[in-house]
Each structure stands twice: as C-alpha cells, then as structure tokens.
Enzyme design. Structure first.
Site, PDB file in Angstrom:
ATOM      1  N   GLU A  42       0.584  -4.429  -4.607  1.00  0.00           N
ATOM      2  CA  GLU A  42      -0.387  -3.429  -4.770  1.00  0.00           C
ATOM      3  C   GLU A  42      -1.570  -3.390  -4.061  1.00  0.00           C
ATOM      4  O   GLU A  42      -1.755  -2.419  -2.906  1.00  0.00           O
ATOM      5  CB  GLU A  42      -0.845  -3.052  -6.201  1.00  0.00           C
ATOM      6  CG  GLU A  42      -0.253  -2.771  -7.148  1.00  0.00           C
ATOM      7  CD  GLU A  42      -0.096  -1.655  -7.369  1.00  0.00           C
ATOM      8  OE1 GLU A  42      -0.847  -0.383  -6.262  1.00  0.00           O
ATOM      9  OE2 GLU A  42       0.914  -0.772  -7.887  1.00  0.00           O
ATOM     10  N   SER A  99      -3.082   5.614  -9.571  1.00  0.00           N
ATOM     11  CA  SER A  99      -5.023   5.079  -8.985  1.00  0.00           C
ATOM     12  C   SER A  99      -5.169   5.083 -10.122  1.00  0.00           C
ATOM     13  O   SER A  99      -5.401   5.303 -11.267  1.00  0.00           O
ATOM     14  CB  SER A  99      -4.554   5.295  -7.773  1.00  0.00           C
ATOM     15  OG  SER A  99      -5.892   4.296  -7.101  1.00  0.00           O
ATOM     16  N   HIS A 107       0.657  -0.731  -2.537  1.00  0.00           N
ATOM     17  CA  HIS A 107      -0.106   0.707  -3.487  1.00  0.00           C
ATOM     18  C   HIS A 107       0.528   1.940  -3.165  1.00  0.00           C
ATOM     19  O   HIS A 107       0.101   2.737  -1.964  1.00  0.00           O
ATOM     20  CB  HIS A 107      -1.548   0.271  -3.678  1.00  0.00           C
ATOM     21  CG  HIS A 107      -2.618   1.760  -4.249  1.00  0.00           C
ATOM     22  ND1 HIS A 107      -2.372   1.329  -6.320  1.00  0.00           N
ATOM     23  CD2 HIS A 107      -3.792   2.482  -4.389  1.00  0.00           C
ATOM     24  CE1 HIS A 107      -3.444   2.249  -6.277  1.00  0.00           C
ATOM     25  NE2 HIS A 107      -3.722   2.997  -5.462  1.00  0.00           N
TER      26      HIS A 107
END
Length: 440
Positions: free
Chosen positions: A306, A190, A379
């Site tokens: 994600e 990230s 994610h």
C-alpha cells in the site's frame, strides 16, 4: 418505478427524473440532506416538483491535491459547493417492475479532505451492467467543514453524520430504483473504507445495511488522535458560519500543519473522532464492533504494498527507487512494514474480533498491481479493477495504456467477487494471481 418513456421514478422523496446512458440509467446529484455550515444534517423534505437528477453531484470544498494530479488524470468540470450532501444512483437499464437488486453504497476515499462521489474514477457502469446491482455513490462534507470540531463550539464528525443520513435516504427510497432496501452493502476504499467500518458502530445505523466491504482502510491511524485533534482545534481558532470559504481552507491548512508533530496519524489529520456523535468513546470501540458483528457481514482487506504509492511523491525515495539494486531493500525495509502498520495489521485484528463475536468476516490481500508485469499492490490498485473504466484510468500512473486489456480481464472477475459478496455475504471465487482470501 421506472417509466420507460419519461424516465421518472416516484420514491417517497418525490418524483425524480434521470437520464438513460446506454445499458444503465442514472439519477444524478439527488439531495439527501441539508445543513447549515457547522451544523448537523437534516433530512431533505419531499420534492414539491419533479427533481431533475441529471447533473453529477458537486464536490465538497477542498484544496488542490498536487500528489493526486501527479497520479491521475485531472478531473475537469467539477463544481464545488458546500451544500454537497448529494447521492447518485446507477442501475441497469432493464430493471423490471418489482425487481429487487442488491444495493452497493460507495463511499469515496481521499483522506477525508479530497474527492467526491461522482468523479470519473468511480463510474460504476461495468459493475452495474455486468453484475446487475444498484450502485449509489455518496458525496459528503470533508476537511474542516466535515471532520474537525470539538463537540462544543462546533460538532465533530459532521461528514460521518452526512453519511448516516444518506443511508436513511437509501433505506426509504431505493426500492423505487429497483434496489432491495434489505440487501444494502456499504463499501469504500481508503478513507471511504474507514468510514464504512465506522458506520457499523455509528448511532442510528442499525438495520440500514447488511454488509460492509472495507478496502485499504487506514485503521492503523484511527486511534489515539484526541491530543492531535485538540491541537488542531486550537491552531485553527474560532470559526464562524459566515467566515469566507477561502479563509476556511487556509485555516484547514493550519490545522494540517498543527497535526504534523503527531506522527503517522498526522498523515491523515482530518477524520473520525471518538466520543462525539455518532461514535462511541475510544475505550468502547472493541465492544461496539463486537456488538454489531452478528448483524453485518464483512469483507475486509488491503494491498501487499500500500505505502508504495507514496514513494514516487518523496523526492529522495523516488531517486532511490530508480536503482534496481536498492529497490527490493526499500520495499522490504520501508514499504511493506509501513503498509502493515497503517493498513494490514488492523485487517487481521478486525477479522479476528468480528469472528470471535459471532459475525461472518472474510479477509483478503491484494497481491498484484494493475499492470501486465507483476508488481506489488500499492494503494488504489484495486480501484481500476472495480470502478472507473478505461477513460478514467488508462494512461495514468496506475495503468499504462498498453496494460488496459489485462485490467479488463482481471477486472471482470474482481467485480464478480464484490457483487457476489453483496448478494450473499460469501466469497466463492478461487484464489488467483490477484487476490488471496482467508474465509475463516
């Protein structure tokens, strides 16, 4: 070197004492730099006395993230400290004198506003013990203290400058812990992946690392931020070194609100700023990444879904997602397109540019979540396969307790891929139900 009786190391930074933790040893919370508020970091001078590296690094000042608490078990006992420039080292307990293991430097995620290098979900015990690597987790300044600034009244990119100093510390000192200073891989997920990508083109990092693993980096939000940053600086107003910390965090929230009208970039308002040290101007980005391509091997990728992580956090979407009839449409009309704009599209661009400039790049796509029943990879789906272990993940929104054996099975193969890349710069594993690769 490691002294088996007293567990001490003697790097150039000065004598450091650590702890034995089963099949790994740890040196925790080592200061790698120091800084006055709103000023660039300076290297730490060598320790005059043995430094007791027995306490995890503090986290940078940050606001509570309610959505994270909904997804993960709350991390307890965290200490908050502005002087958070610390790193922690985990190494195999049986490192031999003169051994030189691959070094993997982890940069945590959290949109540049939350998180820390030593929170439980980033524990590297299994990665280190299985793959015989030296793992370094780095904590750095966040939010208004690390990623705002206008370059005049207050420097920008202070958190990124912290990371540069951490890599210099690793280069100088990691051999004492059994690591190879010429075989360093920077990796992160990230915002941590975004930072890893930007460290490649940061002034002063040439020769500090050989490889980069860029996981689910929101590179689609990194450009065209100048107007938003200016609006945030205006909204926050004048900041002073003696402003109380609570007031600063309130100002940070004001900056976040000022970023909201600027579309997708406003979803991660604090971040890297181009044209301010140590980064080049935005118009020079492609040239800068192309220039370093021959010197840094890259593994870069993202998950298939994600943006799906955020669906349960939006009440109307959470309600819609409960319908089995509507769920596929939500996935194809919103989750997948948004995932591609923020994460996936720039994986393809980054890989193509890197190869065209003479570099070696492998891209991957995570195609399955961390549950027994096949699901899209949202994610953070990669993290339970890599770091943290059962105590951190099982029973969270990501991994039901009953599914942990599946994570253990797939995680060992996943960690082997990451470690092999750190050793050789190559991905040799066959495609499976978890990952697909484009090796070029």
């Amino acid at each position: 070197m490691l002294d088996a009786d007293s567990l001490t190391w003697d790097p150039p930074a000065g004598r450091i004492t650590g702890v034995v933790d089963g099949d790994v040893v740890r040196a925790l919370g080592i200061p790698y730099a120091r800084a006055v508020r709103f000023q660039r970091p300076e290297p730490m001078p060598p320790f005059d006395e043995p430094y007791p590296a027995t306490t995890p690094a503090p986290v940078a000042p940050q606001v509570q993230a309610t959505f994270v608490d909904q997804l993960l078990r709350p991390a307890e006992g965290l200490v908050v400290d502005e002087h958070c420039q610390r790193l922690s080292i985990t190494a195999p307990a049986d490192v031999q004198p003169g051994e030189r293991l691959p070094v993997m430097v982890w940069i945590h995620g959290g949109s540049y506003v939350i998180g820390g290098g030593d929170v439980p979900i980033y524990d590297a015990r299994e990665l280190v013990s299985e793959q015989r690597v030296v793992f370094v987790s780095v904590t750095f300044r966040l939010g208004i203290l690390g990623f705002l600034g206008d370059g005049e009244r207050m420097p920008a990119n202070l958190g990124l400058l912290d990371l540069v100093e951490s890599l210099r510390w690793v280069r100088t000192n990691i051999a004492a812990f059994g690591g190879d200073p010429d075989l360093v891989t920077v990796f992160g997920q990230s915002a941590g992946g975004d930072a890893a990508a930007h460290l490649m083109i940061s002034e002063g990092t040439a020769g500090l690392f050989r490889r980069a693993i860029i996981q689910s980096a929101p590179l689609g939000l990194s450009r065209g931020r100048a107007r938003m940053n200016a609006a945030m600086v205006r909204a926050v107003g004048n900041l002073h070194p003696d402003t109380p910390l609570d007031d600063l965090l309130e100002r940070q929230a004001i900056g976040t609100r000022a970023a909201a009208p600027y579309g997708l970039p406003g979803g991660m308002p604090y971040g890297t700023q181009y044209g301010h040290a140590p980064l080049p101007a935005e118009r020079s980005l492609d040239e800068a990444w192309s220039a370093v391509a021959p010197d840094v091997d890259v593994l870069i990728g993202s998950g298939s879904d994600e943006a799906g992580m955020y669906v349960p956090l939006v009440p109307v979407l959470r309600t819609v997602a409960r319908s089995r009839l509507v769920r596929p449409f939500l996935r194809w009309l919103l989750v997948r397109p948004l995932s591609d704009v923020i994460y996936g599209r720039d994986v393809r661009r980054f890989t193509a540019r890197h190869r065209a400039a003479g570099g070696r790049a492998t891209s991957y796509r995570l195609i399955r979540g961390v549950t027994t029943k096949p699901t899209g990879a949202v994610h953070m789906s990669d993290l339970p396969l890599l770091l943290g272990g059962r105590a951190a993940w099982a029973g969270s929104r990501f991994v039901p307790e009953r599914d942990w054996p599946e994570v253990e099975r797939r995680g060992r193969a996943f960690r082997a891929i990451w470690a092999e890349f750190a050793r050789t710069g190559r991905v040799t594993a066959a495609d499976d139900e978890t990952l697909t690769f484009d090796r070029g």
